[in-house]
Write an enzyme that holds these catalytic residues in place. Structure first.
Site, PDB file in Angstrom:
ATOM      1  N   HIS A  39     -24.828  21.898  -6.444  1.00 18.66           N
ATOM      2  CA  HIS A  39     -26.228  20.974  -5.488  1.00 18.66           C
ATOM      3  C   HIS A  39     -27.048  22.264  -4.574  1.00 18.66           C
ATOM      4  O   HIS A  39     -27.971  22.030  -4.533  1.00 18.66           O
ATOM      5  CB  HIS A  39     -25.397  19.882  -5.024  1.00 18.66           C
ATOM      6  CG  HIS A  39     -25.101  18.996  -5.335  1.00 18.66           C
ATOM      7  ND1 HIS A  39     -25.231  18.387  -6.467  1.00 18.66           N
ATOM      8  CD2 HIS A  39     -23.753  19.052  -6.003  1.00 18.66           C
ATOM      9  CE1 HIS A  39     -24.541  17.990  -7.185  1.00 18.66           C
ATOM     10  NE2 HIS A  39     -23.472  17.407  -6.969  1.00 18.66           N
TER      11      HIS A  39
ATOM     12  N   ASN B 106     -24.843   6.687  -8.250  1.00 15.76           N
ATOM     13  CA  ASN B 106     -24.120   8.154  -7.596  1.00 15.76           C
ATOM     14  C   ASN B 106     -22.983   8.054  -6.894  1.00 15.76           C
ATOM     15  O   ASN B 106     -22.373   8.978  -6.539  1.00 15.76           O
ATOM     16  CB  ASN B 106     -25.269   8.948  -7.694  1.00 15.76           C
ATOM     17  CG  ASN B 106     -26.238  10.143  -8.197  1.00 15.76           C
ATOM     18  OD1 ASN B 106     -27.553   9.504  -8.366  1.00 15.76           O
ATOM     19  ND2 ASN B 106     -25.034  10.104  -9.784  1.00 15.76           N
TER      20      ASN B 106
ATOM     21  N   ASP C  44     -31.050  17.490 -12.985  1.00  8.69           N
ATOM     22  CA  ASP C  44     -29.650  17.540 -14.018  1.00  8.69           C
ATOM     23  C   ASP C  44     -29.260  18.472 -14.120  1.00  8.69           C
ATOM     24  O   ASP C  44     -29.798  19.418 -14.502  1.00  8.69           O
ATOM     25  CB  ASP C  44     -29.681  15.882 -14.502  1.00  8.69           C
ATOM     26  CG  ASP C  44     -28.449  15.935 -15.087  1.00  8.69           C
ATOM     27  OD1 ASP C  44     -27.073  15.893 -14.100  1.00  8.69           O
ATOM     28  OD2 ASP C  44     -27.787  15.116 -16.483  1.00  8.69           O
TER      29      ASP C  44
ATOM     30  N   SER D  72     -31.210   7.273 -17.042  1.00 10.86           N
ATOM     31  CA  SER D  72     -30.344   6.483 -15.838  1.00 10.86           C
ATOM     32  C   SER D  72     -30.957   5.973 -15.171  1.00 10.86           C
ATOM     33  O   SER D  72     -30.886   6.378 -13.969  1.00 10.86           O
ATOM     34  CB  SER D  72     -29.910   8.428 -15.417  1.00 10.86           C
ATOM     35  OG  SER D  72     -29.172   8.831 -16.804  1.00 10.86           O
TER      36      SER D  72
HETATM   37  C1  IPE Z   1     -29.915  11.550 -12.728  1.00  8.47           C
HETATM   38  O1  IPE Z   1     -28.113  11.662 -13.406  1.00  8.47           O
HETATM   39  C2  IPE Z   1     -29.682  11.058 -11.328  1.00  8.47           C
HETATM   40  C3  IPE Z   1     -30.175  12.468 -10.832  1.00  8.47           C
HETATM   41  C4  IPE Z   1     -30.589  13.415 -11.261  1.00  8.47           C
HETATM   42  C5  IPE Z   1     -30.390  12.400  -9.532  1.00  8.47           C
HETATM   43  P1  IPE Z   1     -26.953  11.754 -13.422  1.00  8.47           P
HETATM   44  O2  IPE Z   1     -26.361  12.579 -13.720  1.00  8.47           O
HETATM   45  O3  IPE Z   1     -26.525  10.919 -12.277  1.00  8.47           O
HETATM   46  O4  IPE Z   1     -27.168  10.715 -15.097  1.00  8.47           O
HETATM   47  P2  IPE Z   1     -26.133  10.482 -15.705  1.00  8.47           P
HETATM   48  O5  IPE Z   1     -24.584   9.977 -14.900  1.00  8.47           O
HETATM   49  O6  IPE Z   1     -25.038  11.881 -16.104  1.00  8.47           O
HETATM   50  O7  IPE Z   1     -26.394   9.204 -16.751  1.00  8.47           O
HETATM   51  C1  IPE Z   2     -27.682  16.124 -10.790  1.00  7.61           C
HETATM   52  O1  IPE Z   2     -26.765  17.016 -10.929  1.00  7.61           O
HETATM   53  C2  IPE Z   2     -27.667  15.714  -9.607  1.00  7.61           C
HETATM   54  C3  IPE Z   2     -27.411  14.689  -9.350  1.00  7.61           C
HETATM   55  C4  IPE Z   2     -26.971  13.767  -9.546  1.00  7.61           C
HETATM   56  C5  IPE Z   2     -26.785  14.483  -7.530  1.00  7.61           C
HETATM   57  P1  IPE Z   2     -25.149  16.239 -11.222  1.00  7.61           P
HETATM   58  O2  IPE Z   2     -24.520  16.412 -10.240  1.00  7.61           O
HETATM   59  O3  IPE Z   2     -25.346  15.138 -12.323  1.00  7.61           O
HETATM   60  O4  IPE Z   2     -24.397  17.897 -12.583  1.00  7.61           O
HETATM   61  P2  IPE Z   2     -24.177  16.883 -13.685  1.00  7.61           P
HETATM   62  O5  IPE Z   2     -24.562  16.959 -14.533  1.00  7.61           O
HETATM   63  O6  IPE Z   2     -22.448  16.707 -13.056  1.00  7.61           O
HETATM   64  O7  IPE Z   2     -23.949  19.064 -14.961  1.00  7.61           O
HETATM   65 MG    MG Z   3     -25.315  14.743 -14.587  1.00 10.69          MG
END
Ligand code: IPE
Ligand code: IPE
Ligand code: MG
Length: 280
Positions: free
Chosen positions: A52, A83, A35, A212
Site C-alpha cells: 500500500h 474492505n 488493485d 468490485s
Molecule cells: C477493490 O479491490 C477495491 C479497491 C481497489 C479499493 P479489492 O481487492 O477489494 O477487490 P476484490 O476483493 O478483489 O474484488
Molecule cells: C488494492 O490492493 C488496495 C486496496 C484494496 C485498499 P489490494 O490490497 O487489494 O491488493 P491485492 O489484491 O491483495 O493484491
Molecule cells: Mg485486491
C-alpha cells in the site's frame, strides 16, 4: 494536453505516446480500480502494508498526469465498503497512509488547480481521517482545474441506496412525497458524482476481471481496460497507453457504426421473407 507535452522531453517514450493521442478525443473522466498492492508486497516477502505504501507514488503520478492532460475528472478507488473485512492492522495502516498522502499532496493539488472530493460513507471513517479529508476538501474547494474523487468507504450499491434515500428525504421535506417521480436524471443528480460526466474509461490493475462494486451506475458505457500490472508498478507510460488504446475503441452506445447505418441493401422483411429459410 499542451501542459503534459511541455513537461515531457521530445523524443522520449511518453512524449511519443502523448503526441500520438488525439487531443479532441481524450476521455473527460477516467476511473481507476487501484488493485494489486498486496500481491506486489507478497512477491517481495514484505508485509501487505508495504504494498500500500508503494502504491502512493503511482497515485501522485496519475493525478498529476491527468491534470496535465486537462481531464475534467479522475475517480480513484481507495477503499471499498467491503474492505472492512480485512485485518484491523491493515485498515489502520491504510488510514495512516491516507493521512500522509493528504498532507504531502496538498501543495501539489493547489499547484495543479485540482479539487479533491472524497466520495463514500465518510461518516464511518476514524475522526482524524474525516477531519483531514474535510480540511483538504475545503482548501481545494475553489480549484477549478480537474476534479479528483477519492472513493473511500465507497460502494456502488450503498451509493445508489444513499441517492434514493436523499430523493425521498428531499421530497418529504418539500411535502411532495406522493408526486415523487424516479427518473434517470433524478438518480444521477443524487449520486456522489452529481454534475460530473460518467467515466469514459475504467482502468483496473492486477488483472482481475471484475468491478468490485465500483461506480455501478456511472460505468454503464465506460470502456474497460484491465492490465496485469500491479498498482505499485503502474506508470505514466501505462496510463498513456491505456488512453491510446481507448482512442482506438469504437463507442457505439447501442447504436451502429456509420458504415452500418449507410448499408445500401437495408430492407424491411415482408411476411414471406420472414418465413423463407436463409440462403447459404
Ligand atoms: C477493490 O479491490 C477495491 C479497491 C481497489 C479499493 P479489492 O481487492 O477489494 O477487490 P476484490 O476483493 O478483489 O474484488
Ligand atoms: C488494492 O490492493 C488496495 C486496496 C484494496 C485498499 P489490494 O490490497 O487489494 O491488493 P491485492 O489484491 O491483495 O493484491
Ligand atoms: Mg485486491
Amino acid at each position: 494536453m499542451k501542459e503534459l507535452l511541455q513537461v515531457l522531453t521530445p523524443g522520449e517514450r511518453d512524449w511519443r505516446i502523448a503526441s500520438s493521442l488525439d487531443p479532441k478525443r481524450l476521455p473527460a473522466h477516467i476511473a481507476i480500480i487501484m488493485d494489486g498492492n498486496g500481491r506486489w508486497a507478497r512477491q517481495r516477502n514484505y508485509p501487505r502494508i508495504m504494498g500500500h505504501k508503494a502504491g502512493v507514488d503511482p497515485v501522485r503520478t496519475v493525478v498529476e498526469t491527468c491534470a496535465q492532460l486537462g481531464l475534467e475528472a479522475l475517480t480513484l478507488y481507495a477503499f471499498s465498503v467491503e474492505n472492512w473485512k480485512r485485518p484491523r492492522h491493515e485498515i489502520e495502516g491504510l488510514w495512516r497512509l491516507l493521512r500522509f498522502y493528504l498532507r504531502r499532496e496538498l501543495p501539489n493539488l493547489m499547484r495543479n488547480d485540482i479539487q479533491l472530493v472524497a466520495i463514500g460513507r465518510l461518516e464511518s471513517l476514524p475522526a482524524q481521517v474525516q477531519t483531514e479529508l474535510q480540511s483538504v476538501m475545503n482548501k481545494t474547494a475553489q480549484n477549478r482545474g480537474m476534479r479528483l474523487n477519492l472513493a473511500i468507504n465507497y460502494g456502488g450499491r450503498t451509493e445508489l441506496v444513499d441517492a434514493v434515500n436523499a430523493m425521498l428525504d428531499n421530497a418529504r421535506l418539500e411535502g411532495n412525497l406522493d408526486a415523487l417521480e424516479i427518473t434517470q436524471e433524478g438518480i444521477a443528480e443524487h449520486l456522489y458524482t452529481a454534475g460530473l460526466k460518467d467515466p469514459d474509461l475504467l482502468i483496473r490493475t492486477s488483472g482481475e476481471m471484475r468491478i468490485s462494486n465500483f461506480l455501478l451506475w456511472q460505468i454503464a458505457y465506460a470502456e474497460l481496460y484491465v492490465t496485469d500490472t500491479l498498482w505499485p508498478d503502474f506508470t505514466r507510460t501505462e496510463l498513456l497507453e491505456a488512453i491510446s488504446n481507448y482512442q482506438q475503441r469504437e463507442r457505439r452506445f447501442g447504436g451502429l457504426t456509420r458504415s452500418a447505418v449507410l448499408e445500401p441493401a437495408a430492407i424491411v422483411l415482408e411476411q414471406e421473407q420472414l418465413e423463407a429459410p436463409l440462403a447459404g
